[in-house]
Design a protein around this motif. Structure first.
Motif, PDB file in Angstrom:
ATOM      1  N   LYS A 124     -10.295 -21.981  30.734  1.00 58.45           N
ATOM      2  CA  LYS A 124     -11.395 -22.424  29.899  1.00 58.45           C
ATOM      3  C   LYS A 124     -12.690 -21.772  30.250  1.00 58.45           C
ATOM      4  O   LYS A 124     -12.797 -21.832  31.439  1.00 58.45           O
ATOM      5  CB  LYS A 124     -11.520 -24.045  29.727  1.00 58.45           C
ATOM      6  CG  LYS A 124     -12.543 -24.419  28.975  1.00 58.45           C
ATOM      7  CD  LYS A 124     -12.643 -25.963  29.041  1.00 58.45           C
ATOM      8  CE  LYS A 124     -13.588 -26.652  27.851  1.00 58.45           C
ATOM      9  NZ  LYS A 124     -13.836 -27.818  28.212  1.00 58.45           N
ATOM     10  N   VAL A 125     -13.369 -21.155  29.226  1.00 60.30           N
ATOM     11  CA  VAL A 125     -14.816 -20.878  29.686  1.00 60.30           C
ATOM     12  C   VAL A 125     -15.622 -21.704  29.033  1.00 60.30           C
ATOM     13  O   VAL A 125     -15.534 -22.540  28.113  1.00 60.30           O
ATOM     14  CB  VAL A 125     -14.969 -19.290  29.040  1.00 60.30           C
ATOM     15  CG1 VAL A 125     -13.797 -18.433  29.875  1.00 60.30           C
ATOM     16  CG2 VAL A 125     -14.620 -19.285  27.639  1.00 60.30           C
ATOM     17  N   GLY A 126     -17.073 -21.364  29.300  1.00 64.92           N
ATOM     18  CA  GLY A 126     -18.191 -22.147  28.774  1.00 64.92           C
ATOM     19  C   GLY A 126     -18.364 -22.381  27.200  1.00 64.92           C
ATOM     20  O   GLY A 126     -17.851 -21.033  26.477  1.00 64.92           O
TER      21      GLY A 126
ATOM     22  N   TYR B 119      -7.911 -17.163  27.225  1.00 59.20           N
ATOM     23  CA  TYR B 119      -9.231 -17.879  27.310  1.00 59.20           C
ATOM     24  C   TYR B 119      -9.379 -18.891  26.250  1.00 59.20           C
ATOM     25  O   TYR B 119      -9.335 -18.220  24.955  1.00 59.20           O
ATOM     26  CB  TYR B 119     -10.321 -16.820  27.590  1.00 59.20           C
ATOM     27  CG  TYR B 119     -10.170 -15.669  28.840  1.00 59.20           C
ATOM     28  CD1 TYR B 119     -10.753 -16.131  29.984  1.00 59.20           C
ATOM     29  CD2 TYR B 119      -9.521 -14.946  28.512  1.00 59.20           C
ATOM     30  CE1 TYR B 119     -10.694 -15.411  31.109  1.00 59.20           C
ATOM     31  CE2 TYR B 119      -9.187 -13.933  29.820  1.00 59.20           C
ATOM     32  CZ  TYR B 119      -9.701 -14.215  30.938  1.00 59.20           C
ATOM     33  OH  TYR B 119      -9.460 -13.423  32.102  1.00 59.20           O
ATOM     34  N   TRP B 120      -9.909 -19.989  26.441  1.00 61.05           N
ATOM     35  CA  TRP B 120     -10.291 -20.823  25.152  1.00 61.05           C
ATOM     36  C   TRP B 120     -11.385 -21.420  25.572  1.00 61.05           C
ATOM     37  O   TRP B 120     -11.948 -21.682  26.622  1.00 61.05           O
ATOM     38  CB  TRP B 120      -9.055 -21.992  24.984  1.00 61.05           C
ATOM     39  CG  TRP B 120      -8.803 -22.792  25.808  1.00 61.05           C
ATOM     40  CD1 TRP B 120      -8.277 -22.632  27.101  1.00 61.05           C
ATOM     41  CD2 TRP B 120      -9.313 -24.192  25.809  1.00 61.05           C
ATOM     42  NE1 TRP B 120      -8.164 -23.871  27.524  1.00 61.05           N
ATOM     43  CE2 TRP B 120      -9.119 -24.892  26.823  1.00 61.05           C
ATOM     44  CE3 TRP B 120     -10.295 -24.776  24.829  1.00 61.05           C
ATOM     45  CZ2 TRP B 120      -9.298 -26.074  27.011  1.00 61.05           C
ATOM     46  CZ3 TRP B 120     -10.632 -26.153  25.290  1.00 61.05           C
ATOM     47  CH2 TRP B 120      -9.862 -26.781  26.383  1.00 61.05           C
TER      48      TRP B 120
ATOM     49  N   LEU C 141     -14.377  -9.082  26.853  1.00 61.53           N
ATOM     50  CA  LEU C 141     -13.341  -9.596  25.697  1.00 61.53           C
ATOM     51  C   LEU C 141     -14.273 -10.293  24.704  1.00 61.53           C
ATOM     52  O   LEU C 141     -14.990 -11.433  25.038  1.00 61.53           O
ATOM     53  CB  LEU C 141     -12.376 -10.472  26.214  1.00 61.53           C
ATOM     54  CG  LEU C 141     -11.335  -9.865  27.493  1.00 61.53           C
ATOM     55  CD1 LEU C 141     -10.415 -10.725  27.875  1.00 61.53           C
ATOM     56  CD2 LEU C 141     -10.729  -8.773  26.820  1.00 61.53           C
ATOM     57  N   ASP C 142     -14.285  -9.843  23.650  1.00 60.78           N
ATOM     58  CA  ASP C 142     -14.988 -10.738  22.444  1.00 60.78           C
ATOM     59  C   ASP C 142     -14.193 -10.801  21.205  1.00 60.78           C
ATOM     60  O   ASP C 142     -14.850 -11.144  20.152  1.00 60.78           O
ATOM     61  CB  ASP C 142     -16.425 -10.022  22.408  1.00 60.78           C
ATOM     62  CG  ASP C 142     -16.138  -8.665  21.803  1.00 60.78           C
ATOM     63  OD1 ASP C 142     -14.924  -7.857  21.994  1.00 60.78           O
ATOM     64  OD2 ASP C 142     -17.168  -7.806  21.401  1.00 60.78           O
TER      65      ASP C 142
ATOM     66  N   ALA D  63     -18.880 -13.619  24.622  1.00 63.89           N
ATOM     67  CA  ALA D  63     -17.892 -12.350  25.370  1.00 63.89           C
ATOM     68  C   ALA D  63     -17.813 -12.874  26.871  1.00 63.89           C
ATOM     69  O   ALA D  63     -18.590 -13.276  27.402  1.00 63.89           O
ATOM     70  CB  ALA D  63     -18.757 -11.218  25.270  1.00 63.89           C
ATOM     71  N   ILE D  64     -16.693 -12.540  27.418  1.00 62.77           N
ATOM     72  CA  ILE D  64     -16.134 -12.673  28.765  1.00 62.77           C
ATOM     73  C   ILE D  64     -16.014 -11.374  29.441  1.00 62.77           C
ATOM     74  O   ILE D  64     -15.710 -10.534  28.921  1.00 62.77           O
ATOM     75  CB  ILE D  64     -14.653 -13.473  28.803  1.00 62.77           C
ATOM     76  CG1 ILE D  64     -14.585 -14.468  27.967  1.00 62.77           C
ATOM     77  CG2 ILE D  64     -14.147 -13.759  30.116  1.00 62.77           C
ATOM     78  CD1 ILE D  64     -13.260 -14.800  27.845  1.00 62.77           C
TER      79      ILE D  64
END
Length: 111
Positions: free
Chosen positions: A20-22, A93-94, A58-59, A27-28
């Motif tokens: 999980k990302v913010g 990623y979510w 990654l976008d 984009a990561i």
């Protein structure tokens, strides 16, 4: 096929592969490295490799409906989340949608 993989990963069949990302992230930035060759090999020791290092964004976010069960009340909540599948590392990623993304989606797409 990709939908099945994403839903499978989000259902925690493979817990370590979901990150999980913010929620405000668009984009990561990923740091990657790849073996480029053998540096030297000493008899009786492990080989040493040279690595090429690079950063990649990654976008490619896609929106998916999912369901969550709350911890205490055990109530089932439906939501729409953004997912990004990393083909290289086989990681999903979510994140929750940003307010701007919710405004852009049709009402029927946001639960």
């Amino acid at each position: 096929m990709m939908d099945d993989e994403i839903h499978g990963l989000l259902r925690k069949e493979n817990k370590c592969a979901v990150i999980k990302v913010g929620s405000e992230t668009i984009a990561i930035l990923i740091n990657r490295k790849r073996k480029t060759g053998l540096k030297k090999r000493v008899a009786g020791m492990l080989p040493k490799y040279e690595y090429e290092k690079w950063e990649e964004e990654l976008d490619q976010w896609q929106y998916r409906p999912v369901g969550f069960k709350t911890l205490f009340s055990k109530k089932f909540i439906h939501a729409t989340i953004a997912v990004c599948f990393d083909e290289t590392e086989k990681v999903v990623y979510w994140r929750y949608l940003t307010p701007a993304e919710k405004m852009q989606l049709q009402f029927s797409q946001v639960l």
